[in-house]
Design a protein around this motif. Structure first.
Motif, PDB file in Angstrom:
ATOM      1  N   GLU A 168      48.351  42.173  40.158  1.00 35.63           N
ATOM      2  CA  GLU A 168      48.532  42.702  41.504  1.00 35.63           C
ATOM      3  C   GLU A 168      47.161  42.966  42.132  1.00 35.63           C
ATOM      4  O   GLU A 168      46.149  43.076  41.423  1.00 35.63           O
ATOM      5  CB  GLU A 168      49.360  43.989  41.462  1.00 35.63           C
ATOM      6  CG  GLU A 168      50.775  43.788  40.943  1.00 35.63           C
ATOM      7  CD  GLU A 168      51.576  42.800  41.776  1.00 35.63           C
ATOM      8  OE1 GLU A 168      51.395  42.772  43.020  1.00 35.63           O
ATOM      9  OE2 GLU A 168      52.359  42.031  41.184  1.00 35.63           O
ATOM     10  N   PRO A 169      47.104  43.066  43.474  1.00 34.92           N
ATOM     11  CA  PRO A 169      45.802  43.223  44.140  1.00 34.92           C
ATOM     12  C   PRO A 169      44.937  44.357  43.589  1.00 34.92           C
ATOM     13  O   PRO A 169      43.726  44.179  43.403  1.00 34.92           O
ATOM     14  CB  PRO A 169      46.201  43.462  45.601  1.00 34.92           C
ATOM     15  CG  PRO A 169      47.490  42.719  45.754  1.00 34.92           C
ATOM     16  CD  PRO A 169      48.200  42.902  44.447  1.00 34.92           C
ATOM     17  N   GLN A 170      45.529  45.510  43.317  1.00 36.19           N
ATOM     18  CA  GLN A 170      44.728  46.636  42.817  1.00 36.19           C
ATOM     19  C   GLN A 170      44.151  46.344  41.436  1.00 36.19           C
ATOM     20  O   GLN A 170      43.043  46.786  41.110  1.00 36.19           O
ATOM     21  CB  GLN A 170      45.580  47.911  42.798  1.00 36.19           C
ATOM     22  CG  GLN A 170      45.898  48.484  44.175  1.00 36.19           C
ATOM     23  CD  GLN A 170      44.653  48.899  44.945  1.00 36.19           C
ATOM     24  OE1 GLN A 170      43.621  49.230  44.377  1.00 36.19           O
ATOM     25  NE2 GLN A 170      44.740  48.861  46.273  1.00 36.19           N
ATOM     26  N   ASP A 171      44.893  45.614  40.614  1.00 35.85           N
ATOM     27  CA  ASP A 171      44.379  45.240  39.291  1.00 35.85           C
ATOM     28  C   ASP A 171      43.189  44.285  39.420  1.00 35.85           C
ATOM     29  O   ASP A 171      42.229  44.349  38.638  1.00 35.85           O
ATOM     30  CB  ASP A 171      45.478  44.567  38.465  1.00 35.85           C
ATOM     31  CG  ASP A 171      46.612  45.518  38.127  1.00 35.85           C
ATOM     32  OD1 ASP A 171      46.331  46.708  37.896  1.00 35.85           O
ATOM     33  OD2 ASP A 171      47.771  45.069  38.108  1.00 35.85           O
ATOM     34  N   ILE A 172      43.264  43.394  40.413  1.00 35.50           N
ATOM     35  CA  ILE A 172      42.149  42.478  40.653  1.00 35.50           C
ATOM     36  C   ILE A 172      40.921  43.250  41.114  1.00 35.50           C
ATOM     37  O   ILE A 172      39.787  43.001  40.677  1.00 35.50           O
ATOM     38  CB  ILE A 172      42.546  41.409  41.694  1.00 35.50           C
ATOM     39  CG1 ILE A 172      43.686  40.539  41.158  1.00 35.50           C
ATOM     40  CG2 ILE A 172      41.344  40.542  42.066  1.00 35.50           C
ATOM     41  CD1 ILE A 172      44.235  39.544  42.159  1.00 35.50           C
ATOM     42  N   LYS A 173      41.125  44.231  41.986  1.00 37.29           N
ATOM     43  CA  LYS A 173      40.022  45.038  42.512  1.00 37.29           C
ATOM     44  C   LYS A 173      39.296  45.778  41.389  1.00 37.29           C
ATOM     45  O   LYS A 173      38.058  45.914  41.419  1.00 37.29           O
ATOM     46  CB  LYS A 173      40.566  46.042  43.540  1.00 37.29           C
ATOM     47  CG  LYS A 173      39.491  46.900  44.209  1.00 37.29           C
ATOM     48  CD  LYS A 173      38.619  46.084  45.138  1.00 37.29           C
ATOM     49  CE  LYS A 173      37.646  46.972  45.919  1.00 37.29           C
ATOM     50  NZ  LYS A 173      36.778  46.177  46.810  1.00 37.29           N
ATOM     51  N   LEU A 174      40.025  46.236  40.396  1.00 35.17           N
ATOM     52  CA  LEU A 174      39.390  46.925  39.271  1.00 35.17           C
ATOM     53  C   LEU A 174      38.447  45.999  38.519  1.00 35.17           C
ATOM     54  O   LEU A 174      37.413  46.441  38.002  1.00 35.17           O
ATOM     55  CB  LEU A 174      40.460  47.474  38.317  1.00 35.17           C
ATOM     56  CG  LEU A 174      41.301  48.644  38.834  1.00 35.17           C
ATOM     57  CD1 LEU A 174      42.407  48.971  37.850  1.00 35.17           C
ATOM     58  CD2 LEU A 174      40.410  49.872  39.065  1.00 35.17           C
ATOM     59  N   ARG A 175      38.801  44.729  38.449  1.00 30.19           N
ATOM     60  CA  ARG A 175      37.970  43.764  37.731  1.00 30.19           C
ATOM     61  C   ARG A 175      36.857  43.198  38.601  1.00 30.19           C
ATOM     62  O   ARG A 175      35.818  42.771  38.088  1.00 30.19           O
ATOM     63  CB  ARG A 175      38.847  42.611  37.218  1.00 30.19           C
ATOM     64  CG  ARG A 175      39.791  43.004  36.072  1.00 30.19           C
ATOM     65  CD  ARG A 175      40.797  41.881  35.814  1.00 30.19           C
ATOM     66  NE  ARG A 175      41.548  42.061  34.573  1.00 30.19           N
ATOM     67  CZ  ARG A 175      42.625  42.835  34.445  1.00 30.19           C
ATOM     68  NH1 ARG A 175      43.069  43.526  35.511  1.00 30.19           N
ATOM     69  NH2 ARG A 175      43.245  42.939  33.286  1.00 30.19           N
ATOM     70  N   LEU A 176      37.069  43.189  39.924  1.00 29.82           N
ATOM     71  CA  LEU A 176      36.105  42.591  40.858  1.00 29.82           C
ATOM     72  C   LEU A 176      35.814  43.577  41.987  1.00 29.82           C
ATOM     73  O   LEU A 176      36.425  43.499  43.063  1.00 29.82           O
ATOM     74  CB  LEU A 176      36.670  41.288  41.432  1.00 29.82           C
ATOM     75  CG  LEU A 176      37.062  40.203  40.425  1.00 29.82           C
ATOM     76  CD1 LEU A 176      37.873  39.105  41.106  1.00 29.82           C
ATOM     77  CD2 LEU A 176      35.824  39.615  39.764  1.00 29.82           C
ATOM     78  N   PRO A 177      34.913  44.511  41.774  1.00 24.89           N
ATOM     79  CA  PRO A 177      34.672  45.551  42.791  1.00 24.89           C
ATOM     80  C   PRO A 177      34.158  45.016  44.120  1.00 24.89           C
ATOM     81  O   PRO A 177      34.280  45.701  45.146  1.00 24.89           O
ATOM     82  CB  PRO A 177      33.639  46.460  42.109  1.00 24.89           C
ATOM     83  CG  PRO A 177      33.046  45.641  41.013  1.00 24.89           C
ATOM     84  CD  PRO A 177      34.113  44.699  40.562  1.00 24.89           C
ATOM     85  N   TRP A 178      33.598  43.809  44.127  1.00 21.21           N
ATOM     86  CA  TRP A 178      33.066  43.248  45.366  1.00 21.21           C
ATOM     87  C   TRP A 178      34.141  42.621  46.242  1.00 21.21           C
ATOM     88  O   TRP A 178      33.907  42.317  47.422  1.00 21.21           O
ATOM     89  CB  TRP A 178      32.009  42.180  45.053  1.00 21.21           C
ATOM     90  CG  TRP A 178      32.480  41.076  44.168  1.00 21.21           C
ATOM     91  CD1 TRP A 178      32.379  41.025  42.809  1.00 21.21           C
ATOM     92  CD2 TRP A 178      33.149  39.864  44.566  1.00 21.21           C
ATOM     93  NE1 TRP A 178      32.928  39.848  42.317  1.00 21.21           N
ATOM     94  CE2 TRP A 178      33.406  39.123  43.377  1.00 21.21           C
ATOM     95  CE3 TRP A 178      33.548  39.330  45.788  1.00 21.21           C
ATOM     96  CZ2 TRP A 178      34.051  37.881  43.398  1.00 21.21           C
ATOM     97  CZ3 TRP A 178      34.181  38.100  45.799  1.00 21.21           C
ATOM     98  CH2 TRP A 178      34.427  37.396  44.630  1.00 21.21           C
TER      99      TRP A 178
END
Length: 406
Positions: A118-128
């Motif tokens: 999910e988008p939030q899980d991706i954000k945790l891995r890719l802060p940029w």
């Protein structure tokens, strides 16, 4: 069975062929490289290795590369430095979501590890990454990156362990034939007698094969990527690689910075006859062209990477890839010359597929059952073509421009 086999080309594909052939064939193997191992376009590769592909026939070749890496690390007792960080294919539209979920089905059918994030899980891995438009993404756990020159060097070292002879700084000028059969190669240092030749010379392949009437259906097409300045607050070496089909872009870590590619709208191709003997110092792109691409295509990339236009651009790297009109591969026997094998036309996947190329060519030469079906990579699949023709080369360049995967 062949008595002597000459492999032309010291990139990842040529060295992989030398490794597998020297291991499998009961013949002397000679690997000939014009400069030094890994010095051509291999040294300029971005070197992303993504296993799942929409072209399913390519997947076994990439999987074979990963097996080969384990084999040669064990054989040599040294690590190649594979960064097994995985990749995230980011979906931000109906089309990309459908395509990426289809790619997940391919991955699962080959037993590859993948999961939907999910988008939030991706954000945790890719802060940029800005996730405002992101619907989710596929995390391909086994994908990786590495230094391509290290891979080529280690393939060559492993080939030597099995008896291969490596001739660097030796230029092959002509493939010699007699009554339609290979009898040797003419080099700038004399003739090497042989009864099998593997043309793995990359973008230079047609310069040799066309001399004996074999047209390889590919063209040299420019590839460009950039390396941003260091930003430890945003990047680290263990972040996943990223495929952004909605921005025609890909990224991978490069230490504390980011390596990224944005595909040009109109691919740049070159007549193989105008290629330099060495890529060293050969300028494929001007500074103005580089900025034009970033300005034209970067606006969409910035939607996913808000700090993009504020980033320092430390390097712009350009080289040539060998693209076919269907963005696939060329692997197999030549049509007209007995004893000639073609191992080229990688469409930007030379590092990823090198082990598969090597094993397939070795099995063809040894006349043993192939580990995978290579019919779709045949040299004659486009009929009669002229690889020097500008219209044909444009078809190859368009294949790169339209490419969405890593």
């Amino acid at each position: 069975m062949a008595k002597r086999i000459v492999v032309i080309g010291g990139g990842t594909i040529g060295t992989a062929v030398a490794y597998y052939v020297s291991k499998m064939a009961k013949a002397e193997v000679v690997l000939v490289e014009r400069n030094f191992i890994g010095s051509g376009n291999t040294s300029l590769a971005a070197s992303l290795v993504t296993l799942a592909r929409s072209k399913k026939s390519i997947v076994p070749l990439v999987m074979q590369t990963m097996e080969a890496i384990t084999e040669i690390e064990d054989l040599l007792g040294e690590a190649i430095g594979v960064m097994r960080v995985g990749s995230i294919h980011v979906a931000a539209s109906d089309a990309s979501e459908k395509s990426i979920k289809g790619l997940m089905e391919v991955a699962l059918s080959f037993g590859l590890k993948c999961m939907w994030l999910e988008p939030q899980d991706i954000k945790l891995r890719l802060p940029w990454l800005n996730i405002d438009k992101v619907r989710g993404g596929a995390f391909m756990e086994e994908d990786c990156y590495m230094e391509s020159t290290v891979l080529a060097t280690n393939f060559a070292k492993a080939a030597k362990r099995f008896g291969a002879v490596i001739k660097q700084y030796t230029n092959v000028e002509e493939i010699l034939t007699d009554e339609g059969k290979v009898i040797g190669v003419q080099t700038d240092k004399g003739v090497i007698d042989c009864d099998v030749v593997v043309d793995a010379a990359g973008v230079w392949s047609n310069l040799l094969s066309m001399q004996v009437g074999e047209a390889v259906p590919m063209a040299p097409v420019r590839s460009v990527y950039w390396i941003a300045g260091e930003r430890p607050d945003l990047f680290n070496p263990n972040q996943p690689m990223v495929i952004l089909p909605d921005a025609s872009a890909y990224c991978r870590p490069d230490g504390m910075s980011m390596l990224f590619g944005i595909r040009e709208s109109a691919g740049v191709h070159l007549d193989p006859r105008l290629l330099p003997r060495s890529m060293n110092g050969f300028n494929l792109i001007s500074e103005q062209e580089s900025w034009n691409i970033l300005m034209e295509k970067g606006a969409v990339f910035q939607e996913f990477f808000p700090e993009f236009y504020d980033m320092e651009i430390a390097h712009c790297v350009s080289g040539f890839s060998t693209y076919t009109p269907d963005a696939s591969l060329v692997v197999g026997r030549a049509k007209h010359v007995d004893g000639l094998y073609l191992s080229t036309g990688c469409s930007g996947a030379g590092v990823a597929t090198s082990g598969g190329y090597g094993r397939a060519i070795a099995e063809l030469i040894c006349d043993v059952p192939l580990f995978t079906n290579i019919e779709s990579f045949g040299v004659d699949r486009f009929g009669e073509i002229d690889p020097f023709n500008s219209s044909f080369r444009q078809r190859c360049a368009d294949a790169r421009s339209n490419k969405k995967e890593g």
